[in-house]
Design a protein around this motif. Structure first.
Motif, PDB file in Angstrom:
ATOM      1  N   SER A  82     -63.004  92.267  49.930  1.00 15.45           N
ATOM      2  CA  SER A  82     -64.094  93.110  49.586  1.00 15.45           C
ATOM      3  C   SER A  82     -64.976  92.721  48.610  1.00 15.45           C
ATOM      4  O   SER A  82     -66.192  93.103  48.681  1.00 15.45           O
ATOM      5  N   VAL A  83     -64.534  91.966  47.657  1.00 16.96           N
ATOM      6  CA  VAL A  83     -65.443  91.242  46.784  1.00 16.96           C
ATOM      7  C   VAL A  83     -66.338  90.572  47.507  1.00 16.96           C
ATOM      8  O   VAL A  83     -67.555  90.424  47.201  1.00 16.96           O
ATOM      9  N   ALA A  84     -65.852  89.638  48.259  1.00 12.93           N
ATOM     10  CA  ALA A  84     -66.603  88.592  49.008  1.00 12.93           C
ATOM     11  C   ALA A  84     -67.783  89.483  49.887  1.00 12.93           C
ATOM     12  O   ALA A  84     -68.973  88.921  49.811  1.00 12.93           O
ATOM     13  N   ALA A  85     -67.298  90.476  50.687  1.00 14.22           N
ATOM     14  CA  ALA A  85     -68.064  91.314  51.418  1.00 14.22           C
ATOM     15  C   ALA A  85     -69.411  91.856  50.777  1.00 14.22           C
ATOM     16  O   ALA A  85     -70.591  91.581  51.049  1.00 14.22           O
ATOM     17  N   VAL A  86     -68.744  92.673  49.553  1.00 10.90           N
ATOM     18  CA  VAL A  86     -69.674  93.390  48.899  1.00 10.90           C
ATOM     19  C   VAL A  86     -70.844  92.559  47.913  1.00 10.90           C
ATOM     20  O   VAL A  86     -71.931  92.688  47.628  1.00 10.90           O
ATOM     21  N   ALA A  87     -70.181  91.432  47.473  1.00 13.82           N
ATOM     22  CA  ALA A  87     -70.872  90.253  46.745  1.00 13.82           C
ATOM     23  C   ALA A  87     -72.195  89.663  47.679  1.00 13.82           C
ATOM     24  O   ALA A  87     -73.300  89.474  47.396  1.00 13.82           O
ATOM     25  N   THR A  88     -71.664  89.566  48.969  1.00 10.20           N
ATOM     26  CA  THR A  88     -72.899  89.044  49.800  1.00 10.20           C
ATOM     27  C   THR A  88     -73.694  90.116  50.152  1.00 10.20           C
ATOM     28  O   THR A  88     -74.886  89.428  50.430  1.00 10.20           O
ATOM     29  N   MET A  89     -73.430  91.325  50.131  1.00  8.13           N
ATOM     30  CA  MET A  89     -74.551  92.528  50.299  1.00  8.13           C
ATOM     31  C   MET A  89     -75.139  92.725  49.174  1.00  8.13           C
ATOM     32  O   MET A  89     -76.461  92.631  49.370  1.00  8.13           O
ATOM     33  N   PHE A  90     -74.761  92.381  48.043  1.00  6.59           N
ATOM     34  CA  PHE A  90     -75.424  92.498  46.622  1.00  6.59           C
ATOM     35  C   PHE A  90     -76.562  91.342  46.756  1.00  6.59           C
ATOM     36  O   PHE A  90     -77.717  91.616  46.256  1.00  6.59           O
ATOM     37  N   ALA A  91     -76.073  90.346  47.144  1.00  4.92           N
ATOM     38  CA  ALA A  91     -77.096  88.929  47.234  1.00  4.92           C
ATOM     39  C   ALA A  91     -78.222  89.128  48.245  1.00  4.92           C
ATOM     40  O   ALA A  91     -79.397  89.028  47.900  1.00  4.92           O
ATOM     41  N   ARG A  92     -77.922  89.842  49.220  1.00  4.41           N
ATOM     42  CA  ARG A  92     -78.950  90.179  50.482  1.00  4.41           C
ATOM     43  C   ARG A  92     -79.989  91.294  49.962  1.00  4.41           C
ATOM     44  O   ARG A  92     -81.150  91.069  50.139  1.00  4.41           O
ATOM     45  N   TYR A  93     -79.432  92.274  49.319  1.00  3.07           N
ATOM     46  CA  TYR A  93     -80.223  93.274  48.694  1.00  3.07           C
ATOM     47  C   TYR A  93     -81.088  92.791  47.680  1.00  3.07           C
ATOM     48  O   TYR A  93     -82.259  93.039  47.409  1.00  3.07           O
ATOM     49  N   LEU A  94     -80.563  91.862  46.642  1.00  4.97           N
ATOM     50  CA  LEU A  94     -81.342  91.507  45.687  1.00  4.97           C
ATOM     51  C   LEU A  94     -82.304  90.370  46.087  1.00  4.97           C
ATOM     52  O   LEU A  94     -83.507  90.198  45.563  1.00  4.97           O
ATOM     53  N   CYS A  95     -81.955  89.632  47.130  1.00  6.80           N
ATOM     54  CA  CYS A  95     -83.014  88.487  47.693  1.00  6.80           C
ATOM     55  C   CYS A  95     -84.124  89.546  48.351  1.00  6.80           C
ATOM     56  O   CYS A  95     -85.650  89.256  48.040  1.00  6.80           O
ATOM     57  N   ALA A  96     -83.897  90.638  48.851  1.00  2.87           N
ATOM     58  CA  ALA A  96     -84.913  91.628  49.425  1.00  2.87           C
ATOM     59  C   ALA A  96     -85.747  92.085  48.352  1.00  2.87           C
ATOM     60  O   ALA A  96     -87.064  92.182  48.481  1.00  2.87           O
ATOM     61  N   ALA A  97     -85.005  92.586  47.268  1.00  4.53           N
ATOM     62  CA  ALA A  97     -85.771  93.202  46.191  1.00  4.53           C
ATOM     63  C   ALA A  97     -86.709  92.064  45.456  1.00  4.53           C
ATOM     64  O   ALA A  97     -87.925  92.525  44.902  1.00  4.53           O
ATOM     65  N   ILE A  98     -86.562  90.820  45.097  1.00  5.50           N
ATOM     66  CA  ILE A  98     -87.256  90.318  44.497  1.00  5.50           C
ATOM     67  C   ILE A  98     -87.963  88.975  45.289  1.00  5.50           C
ATOM     68  O   ILE A  98     -88.665  88.200  44.910  1.00  5.50           O
ATOM     69  N   GLY A  99     -87.957  89.215  46.494  1.00  7.27           N
ATOM     70  CA  GLY A  99     -88.575  88.240  47.500  1.00  7.27           C
ATOM     71  C   GLY A  99     -87.941  87.078  47.800  1.00  7.27           C
ATOM     72  O   GLY A  99     -88.841  86.069  48.268  1.00  7.27           O
ATOM     73  N   LEU A 100     -86.900  86.606  47.633  1.00  9.21           N
ATOM     74  CA  LEU A 100     -86.113  85.580  47.909  1.00  9.21           C
ATOM     75  C   LEU A 100     -85.735  85.423  49.430  1.00  9.21           C
ATOM     76  O   LEU A 100     -85.528  86.316  49.829  1.00  9.21           O
ATOM     77  N   PRO A 101     -85.658  84.178  50.053  1.00 14.30           N
ATOM     78  CA  PRO A 101     -85.395  83.966  51.477  1.00 14.30           C
ATOM     79  C   PRO A 101     -83.770  84.210  51.294  1.00 14.30           C
ATOM     80  O   PRO A 101     -82.984  83.788  50.409  1.00 14.30           O
TER      81      PRO A 101
END
Length: 442
Positions: A106-125
């Motif tokens: 669950s940590v791996a799944a949610v950390a990956t979700m966090f990273a994707r939303y963070l990338c979307a929020a700050i404009g990272l690929p």
């Protein structure tokens, strides 16, 4: 004079404990799951009823956990209750499934979700998502190595931020509704739904309410636990139910039932409808905060289960040590974090989580069932907190959740079969581990 092994320090107050309950439950589910629920219902009224029913059922379970935590305020939560009531083998099978697969998965799944939303929020690929997810896990583990107070500071901050994101979502929905909820709550004639589909929609609702058990994993670090645990569990879960019902009312008010059912990202769609592209960016940042906070709790709680297993000789003995200076299970934290990183980089976490869902909820069923054992064997013991309407509430929770497990197994027999297989594989591992421990003692 022999040195006594270090023990946990009780440093969490009621505010900290309530924030753990809220942060452990609210992850990404409330921002995504309502669309799934809407697709399996015929009206906005049914959507709200399902979230209210799920909340009441979860509160019944929370009240049971409050008594269990007050009776045994020790690190390890369900593992400890199963060990005392039913023996080491059931406790090991729970720990084998949760601490070694479900928690890091669950940590791996949610950390990956966090990273994707963070990338979307700050404009990272999105190609940066994996290193960002790994960096988040490393950061959280690093903070928790300094003890529960450092971890609680991070947790409290991100729980407040996720509540702010939900509040913004609710306000946006109410503005869009402009006081008119009649259309949103009315029956959708284009979406006839069977009673089986309605009952099946309760599954994602209950899963979105999951995570309240993390506080019991950390019970060994709660001040005045006999009073604090019941208060924090009740306040925290009550707050979550209110937030969830209000959020769904906002979705229905802003998107309508049909719009919610058609949405793939209802939170982003709602915010974009009112604020344009900037609204979607803001809610992406809010979801990133929410998922980051969840990871912090899952790592802290899972490490305590691993530490307790290590102290029992059911995992590597080194993992059972508590650092004398920080009072943190540092080796258990490092082990859990390292395994979560491996799962993150391998991309196998989603399948593992699907495989262990049945095991997780079986753990809740048997965990609550230990309450009957405690009531029978410690009938004369003073209990600072007793679950009301006993035995009705624990029976309702156990029967309902078991029904959810059966429905889930019927719906996804392959995943349920793999879950049971993983649990069964723990049996030879248990006896093999006991044999090795016996050899070491000779």
């Amino acid at each position: 004079m022999t040195n006594q092994p270090a023990a946990y320090a009780r440093r969490l107050n009621t505010w900290d404990a309530a924030m753990i309950v809220i942060g452990g439950v609210i992850g990404a589910g409330i921002f995504l799951t309502p669309a799934t629920v809407a697709r399996n219902t015929g009206s906005g009224t049914e959507v709200l009823i399902l979230w209210a029913i799920g909340g009441l059922l979860t509160l019944a379970g929370v009240l049971c956990y409050a008594e269990l935590g007050a009776r045994r305020p020790q690190a390890g939560g369900i593992y400890v209750y199963l060990r005392e009531a039913f023996g080491l083998l059931p406790a090991f099978l729970f720990g084998w499934t949760m601490a070694l697969i479900n928690y890091p998965g669950s940590v791996a799944a949610v950390a990956t979700m966090f990273a994707r939303y963070l990338c979307a929020a700050i404009g990272l690929p999105l190609l940066y998502a994996s290193p960002v997810a790994v960096g988040a896990i490393v950061f959280i583990v690093g903070v928790n190595l300094f003890g529960i107070r450092a971890g609680a500071l991070i947790q409290n901050t991100f729980t407040v931020l996720k509540l702010a994101a939900l509040a913004l979502l609710v306000v946006a929905g109410l503005i869009l509704a402009d006081g008119n909820f009649g259309l949103a709550l009315s029956t959708d004639s284009t979406r006839p739904v069977s009673s089986w589909a309605f009952a099946g929609a309760l599954l994602p609702v209950l899963f979105s309410y999951g995570g309240f058990h993390y506080l019991n994993d950390l019970a060994g670090e709660v001040r005045d636990p006999q009073r604090t645990l019941p208060r924090a569990l009740g306040l925290g879960m009550g707050g979550v139910v209110i937030c969830y019902v209000l959020a769904n009312l906002a979705y229905l008010g802003g998107l309508g039932h049909a719009g919610l059912a058609a949405s793939e990202a209802p939170a982003a769609d709602l915010m974009a409808k009112l604020f344009g592209p900037h609204g979607a960016t803001v809610i992406a940042a809010g979801i990133a905060c929410s998922t980051f906070g969840y990871c912090s709790i899952a790592i802290a709680g899972g490490a305590r289960v691993l530490q307790t297993m290590g102290a029992d000789g059911m995992f590597f003995r080194a993992a059972g040590r508590i650092d004398a200076r920080t009072r943190a299970p540092q080796i258990a934290l490092l082990a859990l974090g390292a395994w979560a990183i491996v799962l993150t980089l391998s991309g196998s976490f989603n399948q593992l989580l699907n495989y262990t869902t049945v095991g997780e909820w079986l753990g809740h069923v048997f965990g609550i069932a230990t309450l009957f054992w405690y009531r029978k064997h410690f009938i004369d013991d003073p209990a600072p907190y007793r679950v009301p309407f006993y035995p009705l509430l624990p029976l309702v929770f156990v029967i309902t959740v078991f029904g959810v497990i059966v429905a889930s197994a019927i719906n996804r027999p392959g995943d349920a079969g793999m879950s049971l297989l993983i649990i069964a594989l723990g049996v030879p591992v248990y006896y093999g581990w006991r044999w090795l421990e016996g050899r070491k003692a000779v």
